[in-house]
Design a protein around this motif. Sequence first.
Motif, short mmCIF file in Angstrom:
data_model
loop_
_atom_site.label_atom_id
_atom_site.label_comp_id
_atom_site.label_asym_id
_atom_site.label_seq_id
_atom_site.Cartn_x
_atom_site.Cartn_y
_atom_site.Cartn_z
N MET A 27 0.83 -1.18 0.00
CA MET A 27 0.00 0.00 0.00
C MET A 27 0.88 1.25 0.00
SD MET A 27 -2.58 1.28 2.88
CE MET A 27 -4.24 1.12 2.57
N GLY A 28 0.53 2.20 -0.81
CA GLY A 28 1.33 3.42 -0.95
C GLY A 28 0.84 4.55 -0.07
N THR A 29 1.56 5.64 -0.13
CA THR A 29 1.20 6.85 0.59
C THR A 29 1.20 8.01 -0.40
OG1 THR A 29 2.24 6.04 2.60
CG2 THR A 29 1.87 8.40 2.46
N HIS A 30 0.20 8.86 -0.31
CA HIS A 30 0.12 10.05 -1.14
C HIS A 30 0.69 11.23 -0.35
CE1 HIS A 30 -2.56 8.06 -4.00
NE2 HIS A 30 -3.11 7.48 -2.94
N THR A 31 1.41 12.11 -1.02
CA THR A 31 1.95 13.29 -0.35
C THR A 31 1.74 14.53 -1.20
OG1 THR A 31 4.18 13.06 -1.26
CG2 THR A 31 3.75 11.97 0.84
N VAL A 32 1.61 15.65 -0.53
CA VAL A 32 1.63 16.97 -1.17
C VAL A 32 2.68 17.80 -0.45
CG1 VAL A 32 -0.76 16.91 -1.99
CG2 VAL A 32 -0.25 17.88 0.25
N LEU A 33 3.22 18.75 -1.16
CA LEU A 33 4.31 19.56 -0.64
C LEU A 33 3.98 21.03 -0.81
CD1 LEU A 33 7.45 18.66 0.04
CD2 LEU A 33 7.82 19.96 -2.03
N VAL A 34 4.16 21.81 0.23
CA VAL A 34 3.94 23.25 0.20
C VAL A 34 5.24 23.93 0.58
CG1 VAL A 34 2.68 25.16 1.25
CG2 VAL A 34 1.49 23.03 0.76
N ARG A 35 5.64 24.95 -0.18
CA ARG A 35 6.87 25.70 0.12
C ARG A 35 6.53 27.17 0.33
NH1 ARG A 35 8.59 22.67 -4.57
NH2 ARG A 35 9.98 21.00 -3.90
N HIS A 36 7.35 27.81 1.15
CA HIS A 36 7.21 29.26 1.34
C HIS A 36 8.54 29.79 1.86
CE1 HIS A 36 5.07 32.97 1.55
NE2 HIS A 36 5.16 33.08 2.86
N ASN A 37 8.79 31.06 1.61
CA ASN A 37 10.00 31.69 2.12
C ASN A 37 9.63 32.94 2.91
OD1 ASN A 37 9.42 32.98 -0.51
ND2 ASN A 37 11.20 34.21 0.02
N PHE A 38 10.53 33.33 3.81
CA PHE A 38 10.29 34.50 4.63
C PHE A 38 11.63 35.06 5.10
CE2 PHE A 38 9.90 30.65 7.06
CZ PHE A 38 10.50 30.86 8.29
N GLU A 39 11.64 36.34 5.39
CA GLU A 39 12.84 37.04 5.86
C GLU A 39 12.64 37.34 7.34
OE1 GLU A 39 15.26 37.44 3.59
OE2 GLU A 39 13.92 36.67 2.04
N THR A 40 13.48 36.77 8.17
CA THR A 40 13.31 36.94 9.62
C THR A 40 14.67 36.91 10.32
OG1 THR A 40 11.17 35.84 9.50
CG2 THR A 40 12.14 36.02 11.67
N ALA A 41 14.78 37.76 11.34
CA ALA A 41 15.98 37.76 12.18
C ALA A 41 15.77 36.84 13.38
CB ALA A 41 16.26 39.19 12.66
N HIS A 42 16.87 36.40 13.95
CA HIS A 42 16.83 35.67 15.21
C HIS A 42 18.17 35.82 15.90
CE1 HIS A 42 18.56 31.43 14.02
NE2 HIS A 42 19.14 32.37 13.31
N ARG A 43 18.23 35.38 17.13
CA ARG A 43 19.50 35.29 17.84
C ARG A 43 19.39 34.18 18.86
NH1 ARG A 43 22.09 38.69 22.22
NH2 ARG A 43 20.54 38.68 23.86
N LEU A 44 20.54 33.60 19.16
CA LEU A 44 20.60 32.44 20.04
C LEU A 44 21.59 32.73 21.17
CD1 LEU A 44 20.71 29.80 17.17
CD2 LEU A 44 18.70 30.60 18.44
N PRO A 45 21.16 33.52 22.17
CA PRO A 45 22.09 33.94 23.23
C PRO A 45 22.56 32.81 24.13
CG PRO A 45 19.86 34.61 23.78
CD PRO A 45 19.82 34.06 22.37
N HIS A 46 21.90 31.68 24.07
CA HIS A 46 22.29 30.54 24.90
C HIS A 46 23.42 29.72 24.28
CE1 HIS A 46 19.61 28.82 21.96
NE2 HIS A 46 19.91 27.60 22.36
#
Length: 158
Positions: A1-20
């Motif tokens: 038995m197979g599996t069906h898949t769909v794929l959604v893509r998106h991009n975004f511009e975002t800052a972050h920082r990891l002080p830990h």
Amino acid sequence: MGTHTVLVRHNFETAHRLPHLAGKCLNLHGHSWWMEATVSAPSLTAGTVVEFGDLKRRVRDWIDTHLDHGAMLGAADPLACLLLEHKSKVFRFGAGDPDPAERFAEDLAYPTVEAVAELLARVVGDALGSLDHAPGAFVSRVSVSETHVNAAEFKESR
């Protein structure tokens, strides 16, 4: 038995920082993030796993509203309060009393690429749950790239 898949893509511009973490990620810095979400189902309903347009619209709207052109920071990061005071868009990870959108990341302390992948898997899952979809459909994989060479995946184990 197979599996069906769909794929959604998106991009975004975002800052972050990891002080830990030690090193240059202590500094506030931005990325051109790419998200790729896979939804899987063992069978189809009306020939689909889920209607692409509705899923894309909900996921993209959430990302654009809460992450794009903002900063992702840990709730304990002193920069989060400072930026919010100055009316900047901030999405807080690990917020004890999160706003409704931040509930998806309340148990994720910092916006590492791994945590962003898990966050977006939850967002896609929430969108999927509110749409008509094939029986047994689920978010099987979310991949997030913060650069061309740095990426992380979150996979649902079933």
